[in-house]
Design a protein around this motif. Sequence first.
Motif, PDB file in Angstrom:
ATOM      1  N   ILE A  41       7.405  -2.130  16.194  1.00  8.33           N
ATOM      2  CA  ILE A  41       6.272  -1.742  17.421  1.00  8.33           C
ATOM      3  C   ILE A  41       6.953  -0.268  18.363  1.00  8.33           C
ATOM      4  N   VAL A  42       7.642   0.386  17.575  1.00 10.76           N
ATOM      5  CA  VAL A  42       8.427   1.570  18.252  1.00 10.76           C
ATOM      6  C   VAL A  42       7.018   2.551  18.651  1.00 10.76           C
ATOM      7  N   SER A  43       6.272   2.603  17.641  1.00 12.26           N
ATOM      8  CA  SER A  43       5.001   3.585  17.960  1.00 12.26           C
ATOM      9  C   SER A  43       4.218   3.216  18.901  1.00 12.26           C
ATOM     10  N   LEU A  44       4.292   1.730  19.308  1.00 12.18           N
ATOM     11  CA  LEU A  44       3.386   1.257  20.464  1.00 12.18           C
ATOM     12  C   LEU A  44       4.216   1.489  21.791  1.00 12.18           C
ATOM     13  N   LEU A  45       5.365   1.469  21.645  1.00 13.36           N
ATOM     14  CA  LEU A  45       6.251   1.466  23.134  1.00 13.36           C
ATOM     15  C   LEU A  45       5.740   2.476  24.189  1.00 13.36           C
ATOM     16  N   ALA A  46       5.586   3.385  23.696  1.00 16.23           N
ATOM     17  CA  ALA A  46       5.281   4.524  24.473  1.00 16.23           C
ATOM     18  C   ALA A  46       3.924   4.454  25.389  1.00 16.23           C
ATOM     19  N   LYS A  47       2.859   3.953  24.584  1.00 20.28           N
ATOM     20  CA  LYS A  47       1.540   3.695  25.137  1.00 20.28           C
ATOM     21  C   LYS A  47       1.591   2.605  25.894  1.00 20.28           C
ATOM     22  N   GLU A  48       2.510   1.623  25.512  1.00 21.62           N
ATOM     23  CA  GLU A  48       2.412   0.343  26.355  1.00 21.62           C
ATOM     24  C   GLU A  48       3.756  -0.201  26.906  1.00 21.62           C
ATOM     25  N   PRO A  49       3.856   0.556  28.218  1.00 25.93           N
ATOM     26  CA  PRO A  49       5.195   0.204  28.827  1.00 25.93           C
ATOM     27  C   PRO A  49       5.452  -1.162  28.908  1.00 25.93           C
ATOM     28  N   GLU A  50       4.462  -2.250  29.304  1.00 30.77           N
ATOM     29  CA  GLU A  50       4.571  -3.638  29.485  1.00 30.77           C
ATOM     30  C   GLU A  50       5.341  -4.190  28.211  1.00 30.77           C
ATOM     31  N   LEU A  51       4.828  -3.559  27.038  1.00 35.09           N
ATOM     32  CA  LEU A  51       5.417  -4.201  25.778  1.00 35.09           C
ATOM     33  C   LEU A  51       6.803  -3.735  25.499  1.00 35.09           C
ATOM     34  N   ALA A  52       7.380  -2.563  26.075  1.00 39.44           N
ATOM     35  CA  ALA A  52       8.918  -2.331  26.020  1.00 39.44           C
ATOM     36  C   ALA A  52       9.474  -3.643  26.875  1.00 39.44           C
ATOM     37  N   GLN A  53       9.121  -4.163  28.083  1.00 36.85           N
ATOM     38  CA  GLN A  53       9.642  -4.897  28.701  1.00 36.85           C
ATOM     39  C   GLN A  53       9.654  -6.080  28.002  1.00 36.85           C
ATOM     40  N   VAL A  54       8.725  -6.539  27.417  1.00 34.46           N
ATOM     41  CA  VAL A  54       8.601  -7.905  26.779  1.00 34.46           C
ATOM     42  C   VAL A  54       9.590  -7.734  25.436  1.00 34.46           C
ATOM     43  N   ALA A  55       9.607  -6.732  24.933  1.00 32.42           N
ATOM     44  CA  ALA A  55      10.381  -6.537  23.684  1.00 32.42           C
ATOM     45  C   ALA A  55      12.036  -6.766  24.071  1.00 32.42           C
ATOM     46  N   HIS A  56      12.229  -6.027  25.116  1.00 36.02           N
ATOM     47  CA  HIS A  56      13.785  -6.219  25.724  1.00 36.02           C
ATOM     48  C   HIS A  56      13.904  -7.826  25.892  1.00 36.02           C
ATOM     49  N   ALA A  57      12.925  -8.240  26.711  1.00 39.36           N
ATOM     50  CA  ALA A  57      13.236  -9.564  27.122  1.00 39.36           C
ATOM     51  C   ALA A  57      13.111 -10.582  25.834  1.00 39.36           C
ATOM     52  N   ALA A  58      12.549 -10.254  24.902  1.00 39.28           N
ATOM     53  CA  ALA A  58      12.503 -11.370  23.706  1.00 39.28           C
ATOM     54  C   ALA A  58      13.497 -10.957  22.767  1.00 39.28           C
ATOM     55  N   ILE A  59      13.752  -9.740  22.490  1.00 40.57           N
ATOM     56  CA  ILE A  59      14.712  -9.160  21.612  1.00 40.57           C
ATOM     57  C   ILE A  59      16.134  -8.932  21.702  1.00 40.57           C
ATOM     58  N   MET A  60      16.317  -8.123  22.754  1.00 40.53           N
ATOM     59  CA  MET A  60      17.539  -7.955  23.125  1.00 40.53           C
ATOM     60  C   MET A  60      18.333  -8.735  24.066  1.00 40.53           C
ATOM     61  N   GLU A  61      17.702  -9.073  24.833  1.00 40.51           N
ATOM     62  CA  GLU A  61      18.190 -10.033  26.226  1.00 40.51           C
ATOM     63  C   GLU A  61      18.731 -11.495  25.836  1.00 40.51           C
ATOM     64  N   PRO A  62      18.015 -12.057  24.873  1.00 38.15           N
ATOM     65  CA  PRO A  62      18.473 -13.484  24.490  1.00 38.15           C
ATOM     66  C   PRO A  62      19.771 -13.583  23.973  1.00 38.15           C
ATOM     67  N   ARG A  63      20.205 -12.696  23.051  1.00 33.76           N
ATOM     68  CA  ARG A  63      21.581 -12.664  22.578  1.00 33.76           C
ATOM     69  C   ARG A  63      22.642 -12.109  23.510  1.00 33.76           C
ATOM     70  N   ALA A  64      22.073 -11.048  24.448  1.00 33.75           N
ATOM     71  CA  ALA A  64      22.869 -10.368  25.293  1.00 33.75           C
ATOM     72  C   ALA A  64      23.364 -11.485  26.380  1.00 33.75           C
ATOM     73  N   ARG A  65      22.235 -12.458  26.720  1.00 32.19           N
ATOM     74  CA  ARG A  65      22.524 -13.401  27.621  1.00 32.19           C
ATOM     75  C   ARG A  65      23.544 -14.421  27.090  1.00 32.19           C
ATOM     76  N   ILE A  66      23.362 -14.736  25.831  1.00 28.64           N
ATOM     77  CA  ILE A  66      24.298 -15.759  25.346  1.00 28.64           C
ATOM     78  C   ILE A  66      25.882 -14.991  25.287  1.00 28.64           C
ATOM     79  N   ASN A  67      25.839 -13.796  24.863  1.00 25.35           N
ATOM     80  CA  ASN A  67      27.335 -13.125  25.045  1.00 25.35           C
ATOM     81  C   ASN A  67      27.725 -13.007  26.310  1.00 25.35           C
ATOM     82  N   ARG A  68      27.090 -12.981  27.271  1.00 23.57           N
ATOM     83  CA  ARG A  68      27.541 -13.086  28.785  1.00 23.57           C
ATOM     84  C   ARG A  68      28.049 -14.347  28.992  1.00 23.57           C
TER      85      ARG A  68
END
Length: 214
Positions: free
Chosen positions: A121-148
């Motif tokens: 979805i990299v090509s879409l992130l610049a055009k869809e800022p909302e998707l960047a927030q959703v991607a962070h919440a769905a992909i990066m944050e869950p594992r980071a939350r567990i690590n915290r």
Amino acid sequence: MTQLGSSAPVAAVPAKLGRKRDHSRDAEILEAAVDVLAEVGFDGMTVDMVAARAKAGKATLYRRWTSKSDLVLDAVSCMKERDADPAALPDTGTLRGDLVAMIKPHSIEDSAKKTRVMAGIVSLLAKEPELAQVAHAAIMEPRARINRLLLQRAVDRGEIAPVADLDTIALIVPSMVAYRVLMLHLPVDREFLLSLIDGVLLPAVGVRGAAGSG
């Protein structure tokens, strides 16, 4: 007898209701969308491909999602719902033990799949800022939350100092996994994750890793 010229009451005709949307297959369709995204990325993905993967009629998808972007937004959002329950996290008594216990074949594959979705979805992130927030919440944050949570548990039992920047340290492994998959195009395996735990994360919080042990 009705007089001429009088207006007889006209019976009300109930408005014709539109066809009710069936959302019973949404989860299967979104799962199929995630799979296609991971395989071919947003640019290569079509709604027809998702319909075929989900064994659903194309009309079903087009009624539910008006565009491919809307479908992708929902698909990425739903990934967050499948994360592990924090209450079920391992509790081995040590930070390293907890981190190593999180390394399981299915979790490695799930992490790699999520990272491939991010690449897709990299090509879409610049055009869809909302998707960047959703991607962070769905992909990066869950594992980071567990690590915290695991790091905070180590703080609570006195294993690591409370002055450690847990938010930043919790992102080390997810960020390195993303870099390895997105930039180096290399697979993520147990050995790589152990090297991050023992060589980077544990030293960052002042704990000596157990090099050579798995």
